[in-house]
Design a protein around this motif. Sequence first.
Motif, PDB file in Angstrom:
ATOM      1  N   VAL C  84     -39.634  49.724 -17.891  1.00  0.00           N
ATOM      2  CA  VAL C  84     -39.608  48.287 -18.202  1.00  0.00           C
ATOM      3  C   VAL C  84     -38.396  48.003 -19.081  1.00  0.00           C
ATOM      4  O   VAL C  84     -38.139  48.713 -20.052  1.00  0.00           O
ATOM      5  CB  VAL C  84     -40.903  47.865 -18.927  1.00  0.00           C
ATOM      6  CG1 VAL C  84     -40.800  46.431 -19.424  1.00  0.00           C
ATOM      7  CG2 VAL C  84     -42.095  48.046 -18.010  1.00  0.00           C
ATOM      8  N   SER C  85     -37.656  46.955 -18.734  1.00  0.00           N
ATOM      9  CA  SER C  85     -36.432  46.655 -19.466  1.00  0.00           C
ATOM     10  C   SER C  85     -36.752  46.023 -20.813  1.00  0.00           C
ATOM     11  O   SER C  85     -37.850  45.523 -21.049  1.00  0.00           O
ATOM     12  CB  SER C  85     -35.569  45.708 -18.648  1.00  0.00           C
ATOM     13  OG  SER C  85     -36.218  44.458 -18.553  1.00  0.00           O
ATOM     14  N   ARG C  86     -35.758  46.040 -21.667  1.00  0.00           N
ATOM     15  CA  ARG C  86     -35.937  45.477 -23.011  1.00  0.00           C
ATOM     16  C   ARG C  86     -36.175  43.970 -22.954  1.00  0.00           C
ATOM     17  O   ARG C  86     -36.974  43.435 -23.716  1.00  0.00           O
ATOM     18  CB  ARG C  86     -34.699  45.779 -23.853  1.00  0.00           C
ATOM     19  CG  ARG C  86     -34.564  47.253 -24.168  1.00  0.00           C
ATOM     20  CD  ARG C  86     -33.160  47.616 -24.621  1.00  0.00           C
ATOM     21  NE  ARG C  86     -33.035  49.043 -24.887  1.00  0.00           N
ATOM     22  CZ  ARG C  86     -32.848  49.952 -23.936  1.00  0.00           C
ATOM     23  NH1 ARG C  86     -32.754  49.598 -22.683  1.00  0.00           N
ATOM     24  NH2 ARG C  86     -32.770  51.238 -24.245  1.00  0.00           N
ATOM     25  N   SER C  87     -35.483  43.296 -22.040  1.00  0.00           N
ATOM     26  CA  SER C  87     -35.657  41.837 -22.015  1.00  0.00           C
ATOM     27  C   SER C  87     -37.047  41.451 -21.507  1.00  0.00           C
ATOM     28  O   SER C  87     -37.633  40.480 -21.982  1.00  0.00           O
ATOM     29  CB  SER C  87     -34.558  41.167 -21.193  1.00  0.00           C
ATOM     30  OG  SER C  87     -34.347  41.846 -20.000  1.00  0.00           O
ATOM     31  N   THR C  88     -37.587  42.236 -20.566  1.00  0.00           N
ATOM     32  CA  THR C  88     -38.943  41.964 -20.106  1.00  0.00           C
ATOM     33  C   THR C  88     -39.949  42.210 -21.226  1.00  0.00           C
ATOM     34  O   THR C  88     -40.887  41.423 -21.426  1.00  0.00           O
ATOM     35  CB  THR C  88     -39.288  42.860 -18.904  1.00  0.00           C
ATOM     36  OG1 THR C  88     -38.349  42.608 -17.881  1.00  0.00           O
ATOM     37  CG2 THR C  88     -40.684  42.593 -18.394  1.00  0.00           C
ATOM     38  N   ALA C 249     -32.678  43.905 -27.806  1.00  0.00           N
ATOM     39  CA  ALA C 249     -31.652  44.414 -26.898  1.00  0.00           C
ATOM     40  C   ALA C 249     -31.021  45.697 -27.425  1.00  0.00           C
ATOM     41  O   ALA C 249     -30.411  46.449 -26.680  1.00  0.00           O
ATOM     42  CB  ALA C 249     -30.580  43.353 -26.676  1.00  0.00           C
ATOM     43  N   LYS C 251     -32.741  48.114 -28.996  1.00  0.00           N
ATOM     44  CA  LYS C 251     -33.737  49.188 -29.115  1.00  0.00           C
ATOM     45  C   LYS C 251     -33.327  50.388 -28.288  1.00  0.00           C
ATOM     46  O   LYS C 251     -32.905  50.246 -27.153  1.00  0.00           O
ATOM     47  CB  LYS C 251     -35.058  48.707 -28.526  1.00  0.00           C
ATOM     48  CG  LYS C 251     -35.974  48.050 -29.495  1.00  0.00           C
ATOM     49  CD  LYS C 251     -37.206  47.615 -28.711  1.00  0.00           C
ATOM     50  CE  LYS C 251     -38.133  46.804 -29.563  1.00  0.00           C
ATOM     51  NZ  LYS C 251     -38.605  47.525 -30.729  1.00  0.00           N
TER      52      LYS C 251
END
Lengths: 292, 122, 256
Positions: C84-88, C249, C251
Amino acid sequence: MSMLEVNHVSKSYGSKSVIADVNLAFEENKIYGLLGRNGAGKSTLLNIITDRIFPSSGEVKIDSENVADNDSKLGLMYLMSEVDLYPNGAKLSQIVKDSELIYGGFNHKLADKMIAEFKIDMGQKFGKLSTGYNSIFKLILALCLPVKFVILDEPVLGLDANHRELFYTELLDSYADNPRTFILSTHLIEEVANIISDVIILDQGRIILNQPVEDVLAKTHSVVGQKNEVEEYTKGLNVVGHDDMGNIRANYVYGDLDDRRLPDTVQLSNFDLQKLFVFLTNQYEGSKRHEN
Amino acid sequence: MQFEFNSSEPIYRQVAEQIEDAIASGGFEEGAQIPSTTEISKEFHINPATVLKGMNIAVSKQLIEKRRGLGMFVKQGSRQRIVEAKRDGFFDAFIVNLVREARNLNISEEELLDLVKRGYSQ
Amino acid sequence: MKTKQVIKYLFKKQLPLIGVVYLTLIALIIILPFLLSVISGTLSSFSIVDQLRGGSVSAVFGFYIFVISTLSYENFKFLIQNGVSRSTFFEAQLSVNGLLILIGNTFNLLYGYLFLSPITDNAPFNLFTRVYDTYFSNPFVNGVLNFVMSALMLVVGSLLGMVIGNFLTLFSKVAQRLILIIAPITGGVVLLFIFKAMIDYRFRMSWVVNFAKLVLGYQSSGAYNPFALIISLIIFGAILIAITRLLFARKQLKRD
């Protein structure tokens, strides 16, 4: 075709370079071996590939699309690593449910089979698992989640001989059922030598070899005989290592032999990946030049 | 099937040789089905592409054939073909070495022939 | 985008904590004082109403939402393992906190208006009922404004938690501990210094006071203007969201 590309990736911590300008392409449905000694940078590279840490420079792409902060590409990979990213207090069955929710699928049939074979109790809490069962649990997830790139970092850590055998069997069975790309990162080369189709050797953050195993083995030559004759025969060749037993010498050559005449008293054969790996990563004094 | 692999010869060639040996020894009978690529891959932990490559060598030597949807089968007459091929290679594979070793040990041609006769009479 | 799945995961994980929080609250404001009065033999003067009047459910819920907002590294680890991406993660965490605030705030106000007010002769039970309640005479308008203001305060509390928590995860564990020790001490020293300066030199920080008055909607007579605080909270919240986004963003997995 799904293609995973690593383009000019470097990573340094302070002034210490851990990964230096790595370029790789992982093609669909192949089994790759990423080999390197401890501290060669394997885990760092895999962490960069899966966007867990940022590279200092360079990028990772799947099908020409950058994977960084990209759900649809990150969701095509699963990295099983030594570090535990699951909550210690969670039950194994709960972790499976949550992973299935996020990845959008899970091969329960295969999982049930592996659970029975490895005799793992899914009611246990993740933090309570022994090293071996910790690996087994993560391997189950790796093989059962619907990904195109299964990346396994030291997959058999803490597994006994029987469980290792069982794991390699399950891996190949699952690969036959559902071909996808595997990247096996390990320092136990002998165990994977016949399983992988391509070998990548990482040494001090650099790729020093990246080729199909068959091509690599075809270029390995052990030259055994009287010392002076062996030295004469291998003059000018890429000698990566040697053994001495009295007056008998074995020179290990990596590369093509030219048409030079082989004396009757000198014997020629191939040597294996494990030996080549040791020679190349020990930085044997005889050679700094490695053919690619 | 009793496969044994060493690590210094390409595996695909060993797969082909083992199939050949199994046919020659009668382990695989003519007309019988042999294990699939996946089965061999799983059993001996070999990449399926490598196994397939070995199988293809055996196919090209007319030892086994693929029956669509069924699997690999030992061809009729394959045993005979193996014997013939081995006879063709017998001189290079055995006689050359035998004579070389005999010379090293100062065994004369007549003495060697006597030894061969003794071998046959046993 | 996997926002929906991640929202489901985070919500399921964090919702049960609300129950724990309210149970702890009951234990703290009713059961513990009751036991103390039994032990000390002052049971006759023990009053549940007094206890309820004294305890603030809003503050406790605010503390809960602040704390769960600081704990984001655990979730980051699990989510990055699952691609899972940071923005999600950022969007999902915001949505989940919003949902929890909606639930908690509704409960707090229903409890305040329907339960606490009747048994305490309409004693104020939160900031709004204390200083803004008479700005409008219509109780319905006041209720709506109270809901908005309380929710916004919780949002800001949650965002503050996210900023602090995510700022700390940029550092190693050792550095985090150092910051947690050093920051309050320096903060304390600075505050002491300021107070000392104010007293010793009759230094009047008129702009600070004026700014506070402006933010709170202070009026010399009668109720404060609630819109001043509401707008201030919205502006502050927007700034915190921008900072949180930047921190999310950045992390990455730490080397332990």
